[in-house]
Structures are given as structure tokens and as C-alpha cells.
Design an enzyme around this catalytic site. Structure first.
Site, PDB file in Angstrom:
ATOM      1  N   ASP A  11       1.177   2.375   3.853  1.00  0.00           N
ATOM      2  CA  ASP A  11       0.289   3.467   3.416  1.00  0.00           C
ATOM      3  C   ASP A  11       1.132   4.731   3.197  1.00  0.00           C
ATOM      4  O   ASP A  11       0.750   5.837   3.575  1.00  0.00           O
ATOM      5  CB  ASP A  11      -0.836   3.716   4.425  1.00  0.00           C
ATOM      6  CG  ASP A  11      -1.919   4.654   3.872  1.00  0.00           C
ATOM      7  OD1 ASP A  11      -1.864   5.000   2.674  1.00  0.00           O
ATOM      8  OD2 ASP A  11      -2.809   5.045   4.647  1.00  0.00           O
ATOM      9  N   GLY A  68      -1.675  12.021   5.866  1.00  0.00           N
ATOM     10  CA  GLY A  68      -0.696  11.072   5.351  1.00  0.00           C
ATOM     11  C   GLY A  68       0.658  11.134   6.010  1.00  0.00           C
ATOM     12  O   GLY A  68       1.108  12.182   6.477  1.00  0.00           O
ATOM     13  N   HIS A 113       1.537   5.273  -2.087  1.00  0.00           N
ATOM     14  CA  HIS A 113       1.062   6.333  -2.992  1.00  0.00           C
ATOM     15  C   HIS A 113       2.292   7.012  -3.577  1.00  0.00           C
ATOM     16  O   HIS A 113       3.050   7.634  -2.845  1.00  0.00           O
ATOM     17  CB  HIS A 113       0.215   7.344  -2.219  1.00  0.00           C
ATOM     18  CG  HIS A 113      -1.001   6.745  -1.588  1.00  0.00           C
ATOM     19  ND1 HIS A 113      -2.208   6.634  -2.246  1.00  0.00           N
ATOM     20  CD2 HIS A 113      -1.207   6.200  -0.359  1.00  0.00           C
ATOM     21  CE1 HIS A 113      -3.106   6.056  -1.450  1.00  0.00           C
ATOM     22  NE2 HIS A 113      -2.520   5.780  -0.294  1.00  0.00           N
ATOM     23  N   HIS A 161       0.840  -1.207   0.000  1.00  0.00           N
ATOM     24  CA  HIS A 161       0.000   0.000   0.000  1.00  0.00           C
ATOM     25  C   HIS A 161       0.872   1.253   0.000  1.00  0.00           C
ATOM     26  O   HIS A 161       1.313   1.723   1.048  1.00  0.00           O
ATOM     27  CB  HIS A 161      -0.889  -0.040   1.251  1.00  0.00           C
ATOM     28  CG  HIS A 161      -1.962   0.995   1.280  1.00  0.00           C
ATOM     29  ND1 HIS A 161      -3.204   0.762   1.846  1.00  0.00           N
ATOM     30  CD2 HIS A 161      -1.999   2.273   0.847  1.00  0.00           C
ATOM     31  CE1 HIS A 161      -3.950   1.851   1.742  1.00  0.00           C
ATOM     32  NE2 HIS A 161      -3.240   2.789   1.146  1.00  0.00           N
ATOM     33  N   ASP A 175      -8.890   3.602  -2.956  1.00  0.00           N
ATOM     34  CA  ASP A 175      -8.224   4.090  -1.744  1.00  0.00           C
ATOM     35  C   ASP A 175      -7.999   5.599  -1.765  1.00  0.00           C
ATOM     36  O   ASP A 175      -7.717   6.199  -2.797  1.00  0.00           O
ATOM     37  CB  ASP A 175      -6.880   3.400  -1.537  1.00  0.00           C
ATOM     38  CG  ASP A 175      -6.279   3.775  -0.193  1.00  0.00           C
ATOM     39  OD1 ASP A 175      -6.893   3.456   0.833  1.00  0.00           O
ATOM     40  OD2 ASP A 175      -5.224   4.422  -0.165  1.00  0.00           O
ATOM     41  N   HIS A 216     -10.803   0.929   1.441  1.00  0.00           N
ATOM     42  CA  HIS A 216     -10.455   1.978   2.411  1.00  0.00           C
ATOM     43  C   HIS A 216     -11.707   2.169   3.258  1.00  0.00           C
ATOM     44  O   HIS A 216     -12.730   2.646   2.764  1.00  0.00           O
ATOM     45  CB  HIS A 216     -10.063   3.245   1.642  1.00  0.00           C
ATOM     46  CG  HIS A 216      -9.989   4.491   2.455  1.00  0.00           C
ATOM     47  ND1 HIS A 216      -8.799   5.161   2.687  1.00  0.00           N
ATOM     48  CD2 HIS A 216     -10.942   5.220   3.080  1.00  0.00           C
ATOM     49  CE1 HIS A 216      -9.033   6.243   3.423  1.00  0.00           C
ATOM     50  NE2 HIS A 216     -10.321   6.309   3.667  1.00  0.00           N
ATOM     51  N   ASN A 238      -5.029   9.357   7.825  1.00  0.00           N
ATOM     52  CA  ASN A 238      -6.358   8.775   7.710  1.00  0.00           C
ATOM     53  C   ASN A 238      -6.252   7.289   7.399  1.00  0.00           C
ATOM     54  O   ASN A 238      -5.684   6.927   6.378  1.00  0.00           O
ATOM     55  CB  ASN A 238      -7.134   9.484   6.579  1.00  0.00           C
ATOM     56  CG  ASN A 238      -8.620   9.298   6.721  1.00  0.00           C
ATOM     57  OD1 ASN A 238      -9.098   8.874   7.766  1.00  0.00           O
ATOM     58  ND2 ASN A 238      -9.354   9.602   5.663  1.00  0.00           N
ATOM     59  N   ASN A 298      -4.795   6.585  -6.865  1.00  0.00           N
ATOM     60  CA  ASN A 298      -5.296   7.960  -6.748  1.00  0.00           C
ATOM     61  C   ASN A 298      -4.265   9.011  -7.163  1.00  0.00           C
ATOM     62  O   ASN A 298      -3.971   9.954  -6.446  1.00  0.00           O
ATOM     63  CB  ASN A 298      -5.821   8.236  -5.330  1.00  0.00           C
ATOM     64  CG  ASN A 298      -4.750   8.126  -4.263  1.00  0.00           C
ATOM     65  OD1 ASN A 298      -3.748   7.451  -4.440  1.00  0.00           O
ATOM     66  ND2 ASN A 298      -4.958   8.800  -3.140  1.00  0.00           N
ATOM     67  N   HIS A 341       3.999  14.019   1.235  1.00  0.00           N
ATOM     68  CA  HIS A 341       3.493  15.362   0.939  1.00  0.00           C
ATOM     69  C   HIS A 341       4.648  16.351   1.056  1.00  0.00           C
ATOM     70  O   HIS A 341       5.638  16.081   1.735  1.00  0.00           O
ATOM     71  CB  HIS A 341       2.402  15.775   1.941  1.00  0.00           C
ATOM     72  CG  HIS A 341       1.146  14.979   1.821  1.00  0.00           C
ATOM     73  ND1 HIS A 341       0.292  15.084   0.742  1.00  0.00           N
ATOM     74  CD2 HIS A 341       0.587  14.052   2.655  1.00  0.00           C
ATOM     75  CE1 HIS A 341      -0.737  14.258   0.920  1.00  0.00           C
ATOM     76  NE2 HIS A 341      -0.579  13.612   2.057  1.00  0.00           N
TER      77      HIS A 341
HETATM   78 ZN    ZN Z   1      -6.622   4.528   2.463  1.00  0.00          ZN
END
Ligand code: ZN
Length: 428
Positions: free
Chosen positions: A304, A323, A61, A59, A149, A176, A277, A93, A308
Site C-alpha cells: 500500500d 499513507g 500508489h 498495491h 481504492d 478498500h 488508512n 486514484n 507524500h
Molecule cells: Zn486503500
């Protein structure tokens, strides 16, 4: 491609369920039988270290395309290498959202061969929760799982359709868990810390009601359902229920939910570095997650990883993005939580970052046998180190773990027989 002999290490292979002192020979990107060919050109001494196959972060991003000031595929792949991660499940995303076969193909070409990619496709167009994405075509393009997600797939009928499709194809749906109406406006757990700081809270039930709903849907429609970043005891109850019914439902926890609790918000005050989150939860939730990992109820630990920019995270708590940047601390956090604190064996402790994620996507990996791809991580379990986000390769320096001592250090990472990290240097 250089042939290597990794000497003096302890092979810790959760896929084969073995721990043994053995040299490992690597040639042409694969593990080979010692003595089956010419002597390797290079001997790598790894006394006292563990060699672990296929460490996977299910997981993450990576923000590419669309938000590359937070992370791009180069910084993401470099962060993975430094974190000892050989395989990543990348959430869809991005901007635009990965909701078409073309976008899945685009992710694969961005990844290249620097790290192994399991593309995760969006469940719905633009992850808007209204219209199903073209699942079959995306699967053919290489999507290994589907998720919206960042938000939940809230529409029960669409979720039922997704699980029915999952039942037919075996491709997992990753949820999610967040009821958007119950959680609306909540930037922290609805508890003591939020009250003290005057922050709007989201209740534990915003997560668990969706967990129970989705297990009920899985009971009726089948499918493989994976519950992302479980953070409250209610979700664990839903998972226990699913297990009792023999359903193919799995769950993951993040290192930050196992290491930190809502009291960290009062410690950091209005610094949004703790904003994530699902939010950091009360101490009893943190303990329950650790127990669920140790008992095998939760079979995956994933970061996760949500990088940023510093200016973005520097905004007021209410408006800063959610995040934590976590791919570079995942492995050491797993060892700290599960070996140092919980007393599990290295094999048990590493299962949630190896075998667990492979079971979720249904990928068979043989373990480090001759002919297997040489995807492996060398870890020095004796080293204790302090997290310093300034030294991250990720563009995201946002972690509340700065200054925390972790046990176990990644020494080298190899993907397909090539070192991606070695001697403190990233090589991708
Ligand atoms: Zn999530």
C-alpha cells in the site's frame, strides 16, 4: 542484450514450489537451458543469495499523473527496482482518476518496460461511487483488476453489479474496506492511543462491516473479490467465512500493520508518520494478521505504498494525509515477519509477494523454467539492515519504520532480462 549466468545462488521459486542450488542462464530476456546456446558473456556470482521470480507488489500508489511531487513513474519505478519488485499493481486514484480505457493506456505508456505493470482501473467514474466505469473497454485496454481504492465502493447495488461482472469475466474487484459513515473524521484507530493523544478514532467495525457485506454479496453474485489491507480480526473472520463457503475471496495485509501497532502513535506523538488508512491497530490485531499470513488465510502481502511530500506529512495529525511509503521495505519486511519471526520456509514466506498476487489477478507464471521471462530478484538473506528513508529512491520518505532492523537485503533486480538494480545502483 547481455546474456548472464547467475552462479552459486539458491533458486527459491514459489511458482514451482522448489528450492534448489542451481545456476540460472538468461538470454534475450528469458531464462534459457544451460548449454542451449553460446556461453553467456557475463557471470554474476551470487553465492549465499536467493533468486526469486516475479516479486510483485499488488498495491501501490504512484501519483502520476497529477501529484508528481509525491511520486512519479520514474521515481516509482526506481523505488520498485531498489525494493526488488518486478511487477506492480498500481491503484487508479491519480489525478485524473484512471476510469477510462485511454487512462489505462496512458498508465501503460508511462510505465514503459522499467517495471511490469498491472493497471488497476477505477470501479466507478472518478471513483466517486455513483456510476460504473466502462469496465469492458478498460479491460480491453489492459486493466487487470478494478478498485476505487482510497475509498470503498459503498453502494451495495453497484458492488453487486461489479461482482456479477467479475463472475462473467474473471477480473477481480479489489475493495478498500471502510464504511465512510462509521469512519468519518477518524484519523486513528478508536482506541487507547487516540484517546491519549486526543485524536478522533475510527472503529474496527468500519472495516469489518464492509468485509462481511462484501462476502455476502460474493456469496450471492459470485466474482473474484480481493480485500485490500485487511487490518482487524473481524475482517479475518469474514475471510474465513468466505473460505468455508468456497468463494473466490482473497485478502492482503501490509507490512506496517504486521510490524506496528497503535502504541506507535504514542511513541511518535503528533508526528503524522504513523497516520495511515486503515490505521495502526491494537496488538491483538497485529498478531492475528501475522497468524493469518502464516496459516495462508491471507495470501498476499502488499505495501500500500503511499508516498507524500515531507511538508504534507509534517502538517498537524488531523489534517496530514494518510499513507506510508513502503515499496522499498516490502521484501525485507516479508522475510523479517515470516521467516525470522514466524519461522516459515523461504518458499512459504515469499508466496504472498509472488504466487499470491498472481492468483488474485489470474495471471499464470511458469516459474523460472526455460522460456520464462527473466523477471527475478536476488536477495541476500543473511544481511540485517536498518531502514533509512533518506536513502529511499521513492520521493516519499514517510515511514514509521525508520530505524527498524530488517532481515534480508535485495541485492539485484531484473525485469525482462535487464538489471533494474545491481551493486547498490538503480539502473532505470
Ligand atoms: Zn486503500
Amino acid at each position: 542484450m547481455t546474456a548472464y549466468r547467475l552462479r552459486g545462488g539458491l533458486v527459491v521459486d514459489p511458482f514451482l514450489n522448489i528450492m534448489e542450488q542451481a545456476d540460472l542462464h538468461v538470454r534475450d530476456g528469458m531464462v534459457v537451458l544451460p548449454g542451449s546456446g553460446p556461453e553467456p558473456e557475463e557471470i554474476v556470482w551470487i553465492d549465499g543469495c536467493w533468486v526469486v521470480p516475479r516479486i510483485t507488489d499488488l498495491h501501490v500508489h504512484f501519483r502520476d499523473p497529477g501529484q508528481t511531487w509525491k511520486e512519479d513513474w520514474t521515481s516509482g519505478a526506481r523505488a520498485a527496482a531498489a525494493g526488488g519488485v518486478t511487477t506492480v499493481g498500481v491503484m487508479p486514484n491519480t489525478t485524473p482518476v484512471v476510469d477510462s480505457p485511454e487512462a489505462v493506456t496512458d498508465q501503460r505508456s508511462r510505465a514503459g518496460d522499467r517495471v511490469r505493470l498491472w493497471p488497476i482501473g477505477a470501479l466507478t467514474l472518478e471513483s466517486a461511487g455513483r456510476k460504473a466505469a466502462p469496465w469492458d473497454a478498460m479491460r480491453e485496454a489492459g486493466a487487470r483488476a478494478f478498485s476505487d481504492d482510497g475509498r470503498a465502493l459503498y453502494d451495495s447495488a453497484l458492488m453487486a453489479a461489479a461482482l456479477s461482472w467479475s463472475e462473467r469475466t474473471g477480473v477481480p474487484v479489489i475493495q478498500h474496506l471502510e464504511d465512510p459513515i462509521l469512519s468519518a473524521g477518524g484519523v486513528a484507530h478508536a482506541g487507547e492511543a487516540a484517546r491519549l493523544l486526543g485524536l478522533s478514532g475510527q472503529p474496527a467495525a468500519a472495516e469489518s462491516v464492509l468485509a462481511f457485506r462484501d462476502v455476502a454479496l460474493a456469496a450471492e453474485y459470485g466474482g473474484r473479490l480481493h480485500l485490500a489491507h485487511c487490518s482487524v480480526p473481524g475482517t479475518l473472520k469474514a475471510l474465513r467465512w468466505a473460505r468455508g463457503e468456497g468463494l473466490r475471496v482473497t485478502g492482503e495485509a501490509t507490512p506496517h500493520h504486521c510490524l506496528a501497532n497503535e502504541a506507535w502513535l504514542t511513541r511518535f506523538g503528533t508526528d503524522a508518520v504513523t497516520k495511515v488508512n486503515p490505521p495502526l491497530r491494537p496488538e491483538e490485531a497485529r498478531k492475528a494478521l501475522r497468524e493469518a499470513l502464516a496459516s495462508g488465510l491471507l495470501t498476499v502481502m502488499a505495501s500500500d505504498h503511499a508516498p507524500h511530500g515531507q511538508d504534507e506529512k509534517g502538517a498537524p495529525y488531523a489534517t496530514a494525509p494518510f499513507g506510508i511509503s513502503g515499496i522499498e521495505t516490502l521484501v525485507a519486511a516479508a522475510l523479517t515477519i515470516l521467516v525470522r519471526d514466524a519461522g516459515l520456509s523461504p518458499l512459504q514466506a515469499l508466496a504472498p509477494v509472488t504466487v499470491g498476487p498472481h492468483q488474485v489477478v489470474g495471471e499464470a507464471f511458469s516459474g523460472l523454467v526455460p522460456g520464462a521471462p527473466a523477471d527475478l530478484t536476488v536477495i541476500d538473506p543473511a544481511v540485517t539492515w536498518t531502514v533509512d528513508p533518506a536513502r529511499f529512491y521513492s520521493q516519499g520518505r514517510n515511514t514509521p519504520l525508520a530505524g527498524v532492523r530488517l532481515q534480508g537485503r535485495v541485492v539485484a533486480t531484473m525485469v525482462g532480462g535487464r538489471f533494474t538494480f545491481r551493486d547498490g545502483e538503480v539502473l532505470v
